[in-house]
Design an enzyme around this catalytic site. Structure first.
Site, short mmCIF file in Angstrom:
data_model
loop_
_atom_site.label_atom_id
_atom_site.label_comp_id
_atom_site.label_asym_id
_atom_site.label_seq_id
_atom_site.Cartn_x
_atom_site.Cartn_y
_atom_site.Cartn_z
N GLU A 167 1.88 -3.91 16.14
CA GLU A 167 0.74 -2.80 16.62
C GLU A 167 -0.55 -2.68 15.55
OE1 GLU A 167 3.60 -3.05 18.43
OE2 GLU A 167 2.41 -1.94 19.77
N TYR A 169 -0.47 -2.43 12.17
CA TYR A 169 -0.17 -1.39 10.92
C TYR A 169 -0.03 -2.47 9.62
CZ TYR A 169 0.38 2.63 13.86
OH TYR A 169 0.29 3.77 14.67
N ARG A 217 10.26 -4.42 13.56
CA ARG A 217 9.28 -4.65 14.98
C ARG A 217 8.20 -5.66 14.71
NH1 ARG A 217 7.06 0.43 18.49
NH2 ARG A 217 6.06 -0.98 20.31
N HIS A 255 -3.50 -1.84 17.79
CA HIS A 255 -4.04 -0.54 18.26
C HIS A 255 -5.46 -0.84 18.45
CE1 HIS A 255 -0.63 1.68 18.60
NE2 HIS A 255 -0.42 2.14 17.33
N GLN A 342 -1.40 11.14 29.67
CA GLN A 342 -2.18 12.29 29.52
C GLN A 342 -1.51 13.56 28.53
OE1 GLN A 342 -3.31 11.78 34.11
NE2 GLN A 342 -4.26 13.84 33.25
P1 NAP Z 1 -14.69 16.38 37.52
O1 NAP Z 1 -13.99 15.62 36.70
O2 NAP Z 1 -15.29 17.72 37.21
O3 NAP Z 1 -15.97 15.51 37.76
C1 NAP Z 1 -16.93 16.00 38.94
C2 NAP Z 1 -18.44 15.05 38.78
O4 NAP Z 1 -19.07 15.72 39.67
C3 NAP Z 1 -18.94 15.10 37.42
O5 NAP Z 1 -19.26 13.83 37.32
C4 NAP Z 1 -20.20 16.06 37.62
O6 NAP Z 1 -21.13 15.24 36.94
C5 NAP Z 1 -20.38 15.80 38.90
N1 NAP Z 1 -21.00 17.21 39.74
C6 NAP Z 1 -20.60 18.27 39.35
N2 NAP Z 1 -20.99 19.12 40.23
C7 NAP Z 1 -22.23 18.58 40.82
C8 NAP Z 1 -23.25 19.03 41.87
N3 NAP Z 1 -23.44 20.12 42.07
N4 NAP Z 1 -23.72 17.81 42.26
C9 NAP Z 1 -23.78 16.76 41.87
N5 NAP Z 1 -22.65 16.12 40.96
C10 NAP Z 1 -22.02 16.95 40.65
O7 NAP Z 1 -14.22 16.47 39.05
P2 NAP Z 1 -13.24 15.23 39.73
O8 NAP Z 1 -13.62 13.97 39.67
O9 NAP Z 1 -13.24 15.85 41.22
O10 NAP Z 1 -11.81 15.10 39.06
C11 NAP Z 1 -11.05 16.66 39.33
C12 NAP Z 1 -9.69 16.61 38.34
O11 NAP Z 1 -9.00 15.60 38.52
C13 NAP Z 1 -10.56 16.69 36.95
O12 NAP Z 1 -9.46 17.46 36.24
C14 NAP Z 1 -9.92 15.20 36.47
O13 NAP Z 1 -9.40 15.13 35.17
C15 NAP Z 1 -8.70 15.01 37.35
N6 NAP Z 1 -8.54 13.44 37.58
C16 NAP Z 1 -8.31 12.77 36.78
C17 NAP Z 1 -8.35 11.38 36.66
C18 NAP Z 1 -8.33 10.54 35.67
O14 NAP Z 1 -8.13 10.80 34.58
N7 NAP Z 1 -8.31 9.07 35.75
C19 NAP Z 1 -8.65 10.78 38.04
C20 NAP Z 1 -8.59 11.61 39.16
C21 NAP Z 1 -8.72 12.94 39.07
P3 NAP Z 1 -22.61 15.86 36.39
O15 NAP Z 1 -22.25 17.41 36.61
O16 NAP Z 1 -23.03 15.07 35.36
O17 NAP Z 1 -23.58 15.39 37.64
FE1 SF4 Z 2 3.22 10.41 28.92
FE2 SF4 Z 2 4.69 11.64 30.69
FE3 SF4 Z 2 2.46 10.32 31.38
FE4 SF4 Z 2 4.71 8.96 30.85
S1 SF4 Z 2 4.42 10.52 32.62
S2 SF4 Z 2 2.59 8.44 30.02
S3 SF4 Z 2 5.43 10.20 29.12
S4 SF4 Z 2 2.68 12.03 29.85
#
Ligand code: NAP
Ligand code: SF4
Length: 679
Positions: A167, A169, A217, A255, A342
């Site tokens: 990795e 190291y 490893r 990494h 996460q």
């Molecule tokens: P979010 O992460 O809060 O993103 C909302 C997006 O909309 C932002 O880009 C924001 O950017 C924009 N926005 C907010 N208010 C707005 C408005 N009034 N007009 C226009 N644009 C606006 O919400 P989400 O994408 O719905 O995700 C929801 C949750 O699910 C989050 O907690 C996220 O972590 C989780 N999630 C995570 C993943 C992942 O990690 N891959 C995937 C899916 C969901 P601006 O304000 O800059 O415009």
């Molecule tokens: Fe990490 Fe749990 Fe997500 Fe697996 S499911 S990657 S152990 S947080």
């Protein structure tokens, strides 16, 4: 022996000791290693895995001296006080019938502190600290410290040690010219570059004796420019055998590599073709690792001769009883690691104690204890998303009479959309596990059932839990009622057709998900190893040094021209996971998605969407798109609380219904589980 997984449950005789099955719990840094005040928690964490039949546990990395720290004050094993403290781990694991090895980890130039040392004073791209180049004496001292650490481990009752040689190291840093520019006995020729690794193993074996497990490893593919060639890897493996290793474990990628190696979009068992290749060259047992998360995958790897042992790390955060369930032929009951990173790696990067998105008890075993309820209650939970399910199943496990109401025909809420995203197929396992857990805990599930305050009141529940989730936020933009406008729900849940030119409003988790969904033609490359390897430019290290095609990264076809936009001027996807956000950004860049920041939305019409990215006439422009997809966040959905609240009773609200800004499955599951312990 298990009839379903005969290879997993065949013991492995190491000559002086026997592993009871083929499953190793791989080293996983949890953050508990770094403070001896957390050692009783770490003991319980190990104990639960050993009690559930893991053959051999490898601890998170411990440094052999302070220069070896990954970060200041990381856990180290350098003296008798440490030995005493570690006996609690070894005793607990032995009492539970398992075996345990200490991982010795020297971070080298990855050390996030000013005392970091390396073969040469070359800064790594992932640490701000330039390491000190070791003198000849310094190199010999590092070897002595590895040996001292292994000797102390033996005194502490460990069954063995794992020497972390992959990795990227320190040991890896000695092996390649990329990081080793020395001209003395420790650099230059292959013989010299390998000397550090071989001396560590040779001197450790001499110090600990023949009856002590010595795992090395080994990096099977470096995935960084100027890494090792296959010939060098095989030569090293052979020399390590001669030097006295008992087992060779496999490491994949440094990494600092810009190629994902364990994220959820990496196909299952994506690198076992490399262990299969190495197995033909060595005689000691070889361990396969990376993206092996279900017993049938492990069984297949063993059955087709790709490895002798399987190492899984995160799957044991997700489910401590993985091995026991597999042995009892209950794979449906396994809480599967979805490889999201996460709550494990992202936490560790944020200097927090690791946990698990699907199992909040991980590393919190002493704090989250699921005991029978003192008084059995009749409890209603409204909404079968992650919050509602984790809460209701934990309540039922505690003995409560639980009714879970869901307006849709399916459980899972937003997870049903997540599982459709290319690279997020593992979310299906979460839904499978939730379905099974509802059954096994005895939750009474009412699908297609809309409940209102009156009907809930009539049924006279002792407690009501509202987990009704979220609704999409609708931004204020002129022309929003135009037929070009779709919500992410239209696209992901209802699968409405999407044109060839698309604008996405919002670049949060869901904006990225939608962009990935519409920019990749099925089948997802996560389900097709060859195309995934090609997509990331990964080659056989026998053909290309380090396993990298050139040039990187490869551009990919997309069926659409996509503009993803946000109002903020910060980096797109800043809020995504620390260890995975870069993968999503890279993927979308490779698919040619235009990422527009600092955008103002002016109007939507037949012409598309008019946006502004600066002042004056020139700052405004039309994107002539076929569709505009709204991914602009969420609002809590909870219209039950006001009508259910009385002078004597307030319902509990969890998950997205409680706080849409915090909506994510990790938070929802943790909150739902913890609430269930209080009722
Ligand atoms: P979010 O992460 O809060 O993103 C909302 C997006 O909309 C932002 O880009 C924001 O950017 C924009 N926005 C907010 N208010 C707005 C408005 N009034 N007009 C226009 N644009 C606006 O919400 P989400 O994408 O719905 O995700 C929801 C949750 O699910 C989050 O907690 C996220 O972590 C989780 N999630 C995570 C993943 C992942 O990690 N891959 C995937 C899916 C969901 P601006 O304000 O800059 O415009
Ligand atoms: Fe990490 Fe749990 Fe997500 Fe697996 S499911 S990657 S152990 S947080």
């Amino acid at each position: 022996m298990s009839e379903t997984y005969p290879h997993i449950f065949t013991p492995l005789d190491l000559g002086f000791t026997t592993l009871k099955n083929r499953i190793i719990m791989g080293s996983m840094h949890t953050g508990l290693e770094d403070n001896s005040g957390n050692f009783s928690r770490l003991t319980q964490y190990f104990r639960e895995r050993a009690e559930n039949d893991v053959a051999l546990i490898v601890t998170g990395g411990f440094a052999p001296n302070f220069a070896a720290w990954v970060k200041p004050f990381s856990g180290r094993v350098t003296n008798r006080t440490h030995v005493q403290r570690h006996t609690q781990f070894t005793n607990a694991v032995h009492e539970a019938g398992g075996k345990i090895a200490l991982q010795i980890l020297h971070a080298g130039r990855y050390g996030y502190h000013p005392f970091a040392v390396a073969p040469s004073a070359i800064k790594s791209p992932i640490s701000p600290f330039r390491p000190w180049a070791l003198s000849d004496r310094g190199v010999r001292n590092q070897i002595k410290h590895f040996v001292r650490c292994a000797t102390l481990a033996r005194e502490a009752g460990y069954d063995g040690v794992e020497i972390m040689g992959s990795e990227g190291y320190l040991i890896n840093q000695f092996l390649v010219k990329r990081t080793n520019k020395r001209q003395d006995d420790w650099g230059g020729s292959l013989e010299n570059r390998m000397r550090f690794a071989i001396e560590i193993v040779k001197q450790t074996r001499a110090a600990v004796g023949p009856d002590f497990i010595l795992i090395y490893r080994l990096s099977l593919i470096d995935l960084v420019p100027d890494g090792q060639s296959w010939e060098e890897i095989v030569t090293l493996a052979n020399r390590l055998e001669e030097a006295g290793v008992t087992i060779i474990n496999s490491g994949i990628g440094w990494h600092e590599a810009r190629i994902p190696t364990i994220a959820t979009s990496v196909p299952r068992r994506a690198f076992t073709w490399l262990t299969k290749k190495l197995k033909q060259e060595i005689t000691v047992p070889l361990v396969a690792s990376n993206r092996i998360n279900m017993p049938e995958v492990a069984e297949n790897v063993l059955e087709d001769g790709s490895a002798d042992l399987i190492s899984m790390a995160r799957p044991f955060l997700a489910d401590p009883a993985f091995v026991r369930k597999a042995k009892a032929n209950k794979r449906e009951d396994i809480n599967t690691c979805i490889a999201c990173n996460q709550a494990c790696l992202d936490h560790v990067f944020e200097q927090k104690i690791a946990s698990c998105l699907v199992n909040p008890r991980a590393c919190h075993e002493t704090e989250i204890q699921i005991n029978p309820a003192a008084t059995i209650k009749r409890i209603a939970v409204v909404g079968a998303g992650p919050a509602g399910i984790s809460c209701s199943t934990t309540l039922a496990e505690r003995g409560h009479d639980v009714h879970l109401f869901e307006k849709d025909a399916l459980i899972g809420g937003q997870l049903n959309m997540a599982k459709k995203i290319p690279g997020k197929e593992e979310f299906s396992e979460m839904l499978r596990y939730f379905t099974q857990r509802i059954k096994t805990t005895g939750v009474q599930l009412h699908l297609n059932t809309v409940v209102d305050a009156a009907s809930l009141k009539q049924q006279d529940f002792d407690e009501i839990i509202i987990a009704t989730g979220v609704v999409p936020r609708v931004p204020a933009i002129a022309g929003l009622d135009h037929p070009k406008v779709l919500s992410y729900i239209d696209v992901l849940r209802h699968e409405k057709p999407v044109g060839g030119k698309v604008a996405i409003i919002g670049a949060g988790g869901i904006g990225f998900d939608v962009a990935e969904y519409i920019s990749e033609e099925p089948p997802s490359s996560t389900l097709d190893l060859e195309s995934w390897l090609e997509e990331w430019g990964i080659a056989d290290p026998e053909d290309f040094r380090s396993g990298l095609y050139k040039p990187q990264p490869k551009q990919l076809d997309s069926p659409r021209e996509i503009y993803m936009m946000q109002r903020k001027s910060e980096k797109m996807g800043k809020g995504l996971g620390k260890t995975t956000g870069w993968i999503h950004r890279t993927t979308l860049k490779k698919r040619g998605v235009h990422m527009l920041r600092g955008v103002r939305y002016e109007e939507i019409s037949d012409r598309g969407i008019r946006i502004r990215q600066g002042d004056g006439v020139e700052g405004s422009k039309w994107l002539d798109v076929d569709h505009v997809i709204l991914c602009s966040g969420q609002l809590s959905l909870n219209d039950l609380t006001p009508d259910l609240t009385t002078d004597h009773y307030t319902p509990h609200v969890i998950g997205g219904a409680w706080k849409a800004g915090e909506l994510d499955a990790k938070f929802a599951i943790d909150q739902g589980t913890r609430l269930a312990l209080t009722l």
